[in-house]
Write a protein that holds these residues in place. Structure first.
Motif, PDB file in Angstrom:
ATOM      1  N   SER A 316     -48.761   2.925  12.213  1.00  0.00           N
ATOM      2  CA  SER A 316     -48.332   2.737  13.597  1.00  0.00           C
ATOM      3  C   SER A 316     -48.269   4.028  14.394  1.00  0.00           C
ATOM      4  O   SER A 316     -48.168   3.984  15.621  1.00  0.00           O
ATOM      5  CB  SER A 316     -46.954   2.064  13.621  1.00  0.00           C
ATOM      6  OG  SER A 316     -45.997   2.875  12.966  1.00  0.00           O
ATOM      7  N   SER A 319     -51.304   7.169  17.230  1.00  0.00           N
ATOM      8  CA  SER A 319     -51.401   7.723  18.582  1.00  0.00           C
ATOM      9  C   SER A 319     -50.738   9.086  18.683  1.00  0.00           C
ATOM     10  O   SER A 319     -51.033   9.858  19.608  1.00  0.00           O
ATOM     11  CB  SER A 319     -50.759   6.767  19.592  1.00  0.00           C
ATOM     12  OG  SER A 319     -49.383   6.593  19.324  1.00  0.00           O
ATOM     13  N   LEU A 592     -51.416  -4.271  14.238  1.00  0.00           N
ATOM     14  CA  LEU A 592     -52.011  -3.287  15.144  1.00  0.00           C
ATOM     15  C   LEU A 592     -52.399  -3.905  16.476  1.00  0.00           C
ATOM     16  O   LEU A 592     -52.282  -3.268  17.530  1.00  0.00           O
ATOM     17  CB  LEU A 592     -53.241  -2.646  14.487  1.00  0.00           C
ATOM     18  CG  LEU A 592     -52.991  -1.840  13.209  1.00  0.00           C
ATOM     19  CD1 LEU A 592     -54.314  -1.366  12.630  1.00  0.00           C
ATOM     20  CD2 LEU A 592     -52.078  -0.656  13.479  1.00  0.00           C
ATOM     21  N   SER A 593     -52.849  -5.145  16.448  1.00  0.00           N
ATOM     22  CA  SER A 593     -53.392  -5.768  17.652  1.00  0.00           C
ATOM     23  C   SER A 593     -52.310  -6.311  18.578  1.00  0.00           C
ATOM     24  O   SER A 593     -52.356  -6.089  19.790  1.00  0.00           O
ATOM     25  CB  SER A 593     -54.353  -6.896  17.263  1.00  0.00           C
ATOM     26  OG  SER A 593     -54.999  -7.425  18.398  1.00  0.00           O
ATOM     27  N   ALA A 596     -50.467  -3.587  20.388  1.00  0.00           N
ATOM     28  CA  ALA A 596     -51.346  -2.977  21.387  1.00  0.00           C
ATOM     29  C   ALA A 596     -51.358  -3.796  22.673  1.00  0.00           C
ATOM     30  O   ALA A 596     -51.424  -3.237  23.778  1.00  0.00           O
ATOM     31  CB  ALA A 596     -52.761  -2.853  20.817  1.00  0.00           C
ATOM     32  N   TYR A 597     -51.275  -5.122  22.555  1.00  0.00           N
ATOM     33  CA  TYR A 597     -51.214  -5.979  23.746  1.00  0.00           C
ATOM     34  C   TYR A 597     -49.945  -5.695  24.550  1.00  0.00           C
ATOM     35  O   TYR A 597     -49.989  -5.568  25.782  1.00  0.00           O
ATOM     36  CB  TYR A 597     -51.255  -7.441  23.320  1.00  0.00           C
ATOM     37  CG  TYR A 597     -50.847  -8.412  24.405  1.00  0.00           C
ATOM     38  CD1 TYR A 597     -51.699  -8.691  25.477  1.00  0.00           C
ATOM     39  CD2 TYR A 597     -49.606  -9.032  24.365  1.00  0.00           C
ATOM     40  CE1 TYR A 597     -51.317  -9.582  26.471  1.00  0.00           C
ATOM     41  CE2 TYR A 597     -49.220  -9.923  25.349  1.00  0.00           C
ATOM     42  CZ  TYR A 597     -50.074 -10.192  26.402  1.00  0.00           C
ATOM     43  OH  TYR A 597     -49.688 -11.059  27.390  1.00  0.00           O
ATOM     44  N   GLN A 599     -48.105  -2.929  24.407  1.00  0.00           N
ATOM     45  CA  GLN A 599     -48.077  -1.540  24.865  1.00  0.00           C
ATOM     46  C   GLN A 599     -48.991  -1.303  26.059  1.00  0.00           C
ATOM     47  O   GLN A 599     -48.721  -0.427  26.889  1.00  0.00           O
ATOM     48  CB  GLN A 599     -48.460  -0.609  23.705  1.00  0.00           C
ATOM     49  CG  GLN A 599     -47.456  -0.618  22.559  1.00  0.00           C
ATOM     50  CD  GLN A 599     -48.015  -0.043  21.284  1.00  0.00           C
ATOM     51  OE1 GLN A 599     -49.132   0.471  21.251  1.00  0.00           O
ATOM     52  NE2 GLN A 599     -47.231  -0.111  20.200  1.00  0.00           N
ATOM     53  N   GLN A 600     -50.083  -2.048  26.148  1.00  0.00           N
ATOM     54  CA  GLN A 600     -51.043  -1.850  27.233  1.00  0.00           C
ATOM     55  C   GLN A 600     -50.812  -2.796  28.408  1.00  0.00           C
ATOM     56  O   GLN A 600     -51.461  -2.647  29.444  1.00  0.00           O
ATOM     57  CB  GLN A 600     -52.460  -2.046  26.696  1.00  0.00           C
ATOM     58  CG  GLN A 600     -52.862  -1.066  25.611  1.00  0.00           C
ATOM     59  CD  GLN A 600     -54.165  -1.444  24.935  1.00  0.00           C
ATOM     60  OE1 GLN A 600     -54.875  -2.340  25.381  1.00  0.00           O
ATOM     61  NE2 GLN A 600     -54.481  -0.759  23.832  1.00  0.00           N
ATOM     62  N   PRO A 617     -47.146   4.533  23.991  1.00  0.00           N
ATOM     63  CA  PRO A 617     -46.891   3.241  23.319  1.00  0.00           C
ATOM     64  C   PRO A 617     -45.418   2.876  23.205  1.00  0.00           C
ATOM     65  O   PRO A 617     -45.096   1.726  22.920  1.00  0.00           O
ATOM     66  CB  PRO A 617     -47.518   3.437  21.935  1.00  0.00           C
ATOM     67  CG  PRO A 617     -48.546   4.486  22.124  1.00  0.00           C
ATOM     68  CD  PRO A 617     -47.979   5.410  23.152  1.00  0.00           C
ATOM     69  N   SER A 642     -43.397  -4.814  20.108  1.00  0.00           N
ATOM     70  CA  SER A 642     -44.341  -3.695  20.182  1.00  0.00           C
ATOM     71  C   SER A 642     -44.278  -2.817  18.942  1.00  0.00           C
ATOM     72  O   SER A 642     -45.036  -1.843  18.843  1.00  0.00           O
ATOM     73  CB  SER A 642     -44.048  -2.842  21.418  1.00  0.00           C
ATOM     74  OG  SER A 642     -42.806  -2.157  21.277  1.00  0.00           O
ATOM     75  N   ASN A 644     -45.081  -2.161  15.186  1.00  0.00           N
ATOM     76  CA  ASN A 644     -46.100  -2.640  14.251  1.00  0.00           C
ATOM     77  C   ASN A 644     -45.503  -3.237  12.990  1.00  0.00           C
ATOM     78  O   ASN A 644     -45.953  -4.275  12.496  1.00  0.00           O
ATOM     79  CB  ASN A 644     -47.041  -1.489  13.888  1.00  0.00           C
ATOM     80  CG  ASN A 644     -47.630  -0.816  15.114  1.00  0.00           C
ATOM     81  OD1 ASN A 644     -46.949  -0.058  15.791  1.00  0.00           O
ATOM     82  ND2 ASN A 644     -48.891  -1.083  15.399  1.00  0.00           N
TER      83      ASN A 644
END
Length: 705
Positions: A316, A319, A592-593, A596-597, A599-600, A617, A642, A644
């Motif tokens: 995780s 980044s 991971l996915s 990411a949704y 966080q973005q 993130p 968010s 992981n």
């Protein structure tokens, strides 16, 4: 006529001829988990399609244990390799192990003294006949299996101890060896103890002096909590310290939008919020353990759950890893390469019988790179005419200085300022940053994370017990250990370390590499750590001068190893099972996915965010998809989903406990039964509480032995 009588038949030799279809030895997964096969003659292919390697004759090995392969080698014999009568009947032949140094206080068979006794009846888990005595406990392997943690399955279904360990749980070497081994144990764990404060304190706006104080506090709390855990917790030689499990939620709290506009001493303000969240979550974890609920929860936690959850903790932080290393490549890349060279290419080089480069890869790499960066700084490599590294980038007017501000900030080693601002002697005391501030939204996030920390500890307890103890702990010992970890985290919250305290996962790897499993060695090392923390004012200040790029480079290695250690739990299950492969794959991918949704979500590519890119993130609480009229609920859900490790745990625990699979396939952890453990003196002495404290818990069955 005489030859027709089986009793009067002449013997043709010392060995009986092998039958045409002799049963094969148990497959590797059965040996590792301690489960019995369903049939007496086990085939090469398991139900899930996993195939064991064919039987090969042993070549002449030497007497020394192979530290890399992880299994002790049998002494060479002059007899031909011929199946013995026991091997013909499907059992394994035990070989005597080498005696340890006579200065070690060796435990006798079953700790009862005297000659070995013949046991009958049921084993420790009540599922089969009792196993042989300790002298014949360790059996040879009749198949070629590549395994980093070798075990021998006994008749009672448990996994035997490792003959290649130098010192096991209750072994007590001399005072000098125990001190050296204890110091070695903590030195090999140095990266895990000091790197987390070097990440979170600058993120909170702390100074060199604040970082120095937090480092000395972490060393003090780690020593105290390790002593408590080794005495009144699981009693296994496991080091307690700041865990990476708490790092992600701590960064999420630190980068909350409410802290972005703080002026002045933001460090103490944020630290008090962290302390409050950690204290509440730790109290919840202590209740989870001492109430016995952990015994119920542990039935849902198996290797297929532990593996992706812990692996997600390491994965995780991608980044933060190399993006920070890229701010000063000539130092960061050299740091990574040195640690890789020491831990992989030079791992077999021994100095006085110790694989120094393998054990001390992180401290050695840190020392060499740190010295090189210090020499470059003193030589003026990062000094630019008319530029001051202490001036904020927003106040720099000169284009020349603005061009080199990143190198001045990330490559320099300013030890003089750190040493001048640190006292020689300092005693860490509780509430040193002020009275903790409690907010329920932050506390709830930490409560969920404390469950993840407990999952991490379950895997560590089981793996370490296979290395050093006579039997795995009981569920009561498991609950007791989790409860004490909660109390340890309460201490960490009161003293203000910035994270909770839990069992360091890397400790299991250290035990396997150093072959030191003595509880006394870890306790002596903890006492040394406490003394060091009291006089570690200058030491903490010196550590605080480590450039962030070197911290990130070391964490690239530490997080990668953490991910690998998490996945290594799959060795207790059928790793080749399609069921397990799909569950672990889905858990890791969604871990991971899905974050990411979150966080973005709501961030445009050209948005101007005030925090650095590697911390973006963790600001999801202010822009996540949950936007109800309840701000605290939005904060809790956006932050929690968010993380992981939380997603990996949820996916793995649901799938593993709903998708059909045999206990062998799932690799269900085997824990000792309470009543059987009390009847076996070796298990009692391994896990019983000292000073007759165990009598207090006799009425509390779920946290006793």
């Amino acid at each position: 006529m005489s030859n027709s009588d089986p009793k009067n038949r002449p013997k043709h030799g010392p060995w009986l001829p092998a039958p045409e279809s002799s049963p094969l030895p148990p497959s590797s997964w059965a040996k590792r988990t301690g489960f019995r096969p369903k049939f007496s003659g086990e085939t090469n292919a398991s139900d899930s399609g996993q195939i064991s390697l064919p039987t090969k004759p042993r070549e002449q090995p030497d007497n020394q244990p192979d530290l890399e392969d992880g299994r002790g080698r049998a002494a060479p014999t002059k007899t031909a390799i011929t199946p013995s009568p026991a091997a013909v009947n499907g059992t394994e032949t035990a070989v005597p192990t080498e005696n340890k140094d006579h200065t070690v206080k060796r435990r006798r068979d079953s700790d009862g003294g005297g000659a070995p006794k013949k046991e009958s009846g049921h084993g420790a888990n009540g599922q089969g006949p009792a196993g042989p005595t300790e002298g014949t406990r360790r059996a040879t392997r009749n198949e070629e299996v590549v395994d980093v943690l070798p075990q021998a399955v006994e008749d009672d279904g448990f996994v035997g101890r490792h003959s290649h360990m130098k010192y096991e749980l209750r072994d007590t070497p001399g005072l000098v060896p125990i001190g050296l081994y204890g110091f070695q144990h903590y030195l090999s764990m140095l990266g895990s103890l000091i790197l987390i404060p070097l990440v979170i304190v600058p993120a909170m706006g702390g100074s060199y002096e604040d970082t120095s104080k937090v480092v000395s506090t972490v060393l003090f709390i780690s020593g105290v909590t390790t002593l408590l855990h080794a005495s009144f917790g699981s009693r296994l030689p496991l080091i307690q310290g700041p865990s990476f499990v708490f790092l992600a939620p701590a960064l999420a709290i630190i980068n909350s939008s409410e802290f972005q506009g703080l002026n002045g001493n933001s460090f103490k303000h944020i630290m008090k919020k962290l302390q409050g969240a950690i204290i509440i979550a730790s109290t919840f974890q202590a209740l989870l353990g001492y109430s016995g609920l952990m015994s119920v929860v542990s039935r849902l936690i198996n290797p297929v759950v532990v593996a992706p959850t812990i692996a997600a903790v390491g994965l995780s932080f991608y980044s933060y890893g190399f993006p920070m290393v890229g701010t000063c490549l000539e130092i960061g890349v050299v740091q990574i390469l040195l640690v890789i060279i020491f831990s992989l290419y030079l791992r077999k080089i021994s100095v006085f019988g110790h694989r120094v480069f393998l054990i001390y890869a992180v401290p050695l790499g840190l020392a060499i790179t740190w010295a090189a960066a210090f020499l470059l700084t003193e030589a003026g490599a990062y000094s630019y005419k008319g530029c001051d590294p202490n001036i904020p980038a927003s106040n720099i007017i000169s284009d020349h200085c603005r061009k080199h501000v990143s190198r001045m900030k990330h490559c320099r080693v300013d030890t003089s300022h750190a040493l001048k601002s640190s006292p020689w002697f300092r005693f860490p005391y509780p509430l040193q940053w002020g009275t903790p501030v409690f907010e329920w939204k932050m506390a709830l996030v930490m409560c969920v994370v404390s469950i993840i920390a407990s999952v991490d500890s379950v895997g560590s307890y089981h793996a370490s017990s296979l290395l050093v103890a006579s039997r795995p702990p009981t569920r009561g010992v498991l609950s007791r250990g989790i409860g004490l970890e909660g109390l340890s985290s309460v201490l960490a919250g009161l003293w203000g370390t910035g994270t909770g305290s839990t069992t360091l996962t890397e400790n299991v790897h250290t035990i396997a590499v150093t072959k030191m499993g003595s509880r006394r060695a870890v306790e002596i090392g903890a006492c040394v750590l406490i003394l060091l923390s009291l006089v570690a004012g200058k030491v903490g200040g010196f550590i605080a001068s480590i450039p962030e790029v070197m911290v990130a480079a070391l964490l690239c290695f530490m997080w990668a190893m953490l991910a690998a250690l998490g996945l290594s739990n799959l060795r207790y299950s059928e790793a080749g099972s399609s069921r397990n492969i799909i569950i672990v794959g889905l858990s890791l991918f969604f871990s991971l996915s899905v974050p990411a949704y979150f966080q973005q979500y709501g961030i445009s590519p050209n948005s101007n965010v005030s925090v650095p890119s590697y911390f973006q993130p963790y600001i999801v609480a202010s822009h996540g998809p949950f936007r109800s009229k309840y701000g605290g609920l939005n904060y809790f859900l956006n932050t929690l989903l968010s993380l992981n490790m939380v997603i990996a745990f949820l996916v793995a625990v649901i799938l593993d406990n709903t998708v059909p699979g045999s206990r062998q396939e799932r690799g269900v952890y085997i824990w000792s039964e309470t009543e059987a453990a009390r009847r076996e003196p070796a298990v009692t002495k391994d896990y019983e509480l000292p000073f007759r404290v165990g009598r207090i818990f006799r009425w509390v069955k779920w946290v006793g032995l």
